[in-house]
Design an enzyme around this catalytic site. Structure first.
Site, PDB file in Angstrom:
ATOM      1  N   CYS A  12       0.830  -1.204   0.000  1.00 44.93           N
ATOM      2  CA  CYS A  12       0.000   0.000   0.000  1.00 44.93           C
ATOM      3  C   CYS A  12       0.866   1.256   0.000  1.00 44.93           C
ATOM      4  O   CYS A  12       1.991   1.254   0.495  1.00 44.93           O
ATOM      5  CB  CYS A  12      -0.925   0.001   1.213  1.00 44.93           C
ATOM      6  SG  CYS A  12      -2.256   1.227   1.094  1.00 44.93           S
ATOM      7  N   ASP A 135      -6.244  -3.153  11.570  1.00 48.41           N
ATOM      8  CA  ASP A 135      -5.069  -2.299  11.685  1.00 48.41           C
ATOM      9  C   ASP A 135      -4.940  -1.836  13.134  1.00 48.41           C
ATOM     10  O   ASP A 135      -5.908  -1.898  13.907  1.00 48.41           O
ATOM     11  CB  ASP A 135      -5.224  -1.089  10.754  1.00 48.41           C
ATOM     12  CG  ASP A 135      -3.932  -0.331  10.524  1.00 48.41           C
ATOM     13  OD1 ASP A 135      -2.876  -0.798  11.009  1.00 48.41           O
ATOM     14  OD2 ASP A 135      -3.973   0.726   9.870  1.00 48.41           O
TER      15      ASP A 135
END
Length: 218
Positions: A12, A135
């Site tokens: 990412c 996360d």
């Protein structure tokens, strides 16, 4: 005995061709572009569109947004082809459903985890989201970003758990601990950003290669 699924990886926060090529060549299944200006990984839609044209068939493109308005989503989505929209802010289930309906693109919702009490949000999001992403909850300081802070949460919170939708693990992952993260959580998909950077916002092709190699064959 069932055959273990290979671990899929999302790199990412890509911003330039060299790191994109490293991700694709190393076997990444997902490549992510960040559309959140405060992030050092933020990219202009025009540049993301150029990079997206380099992504081969079989690799999925992901656009990361933080509490976006529809006008901004339209501005980006009209330029960049996405296989998945990642909502990484405080989006409630109703907002997730609105984004899916408005853009007809699958949505992955990030769940910020600091303790066991935060996991309830995953079940709520799973009612409308297509995928989940676990996360670490950002540190309680003004300078912290919604993600990409390079910190991990207690992975044992996910050990032995199952979820109604496919999910990814993120937060504090790097080549040295990716295999441990998989063994602890049972994750079959990992999302890494700062863990493959040599400075904030700049991906290191060698770190990308090492990360992908570290989970190959698990």
């Amino acid at each position: 005995m069932p055959v273990p699924k290979p671990v899929s990886v999302k790199i990412c926060g890509l911003t330039e061709p060299l790191s994109l090529h490293a991700a694709v060549a190393g076997g990444a299944r997902y490549v992510g572009f960040v559309f959140y200006p405060p992030s050092p990984r933020s990219i202009a839609p025009s540049m993301a569109a150029e990079l997206a044209r380099l992504v081969p068939t079989g690799v999925r493109t992901v656009g990361l947004f933080v509490d976006p308005e529809n006008d901004f989503l339209e501005h980006v989505v009209s330029q960049v082809p996405f296989d998945l929209i990642q909502l990484h802010g405080k989006e409630a289930p109703r907002r997730i459903a609105e984004v899916k309906a408005a853009f007809n693109i699958p949505v992955m919702k990030a769940i910020k985890v600091g303790g066991p009490e935060d996991l309830a949000a995953a079940l709520e999001a799973a009612e409308v989201a297509d995928r989940l992403l676990f996360d670490a909850k950002p540190p309680a300081r003004v300078s912290a970003l919604p993600g990409g802070n390079g910190i991990a949460f207690d992975w044992t919170l996910l050990a032995g758990r199952s979820w109604p939708k496919p999910w990814m693990l993120s937060g504090g992952l790097k080549p040295e601990n990716a295999a441990e993260a998989v063994r602890t959580t049972g994750a079959t998909a990992l999302d890494v950003s700062s863990g493959v950077e040599d400075r904030p916002g700049h991906k290191d092709p060698e770190l990308i290669r090492r990360f992908l190699d570290s989970v190959a064959g698990l």
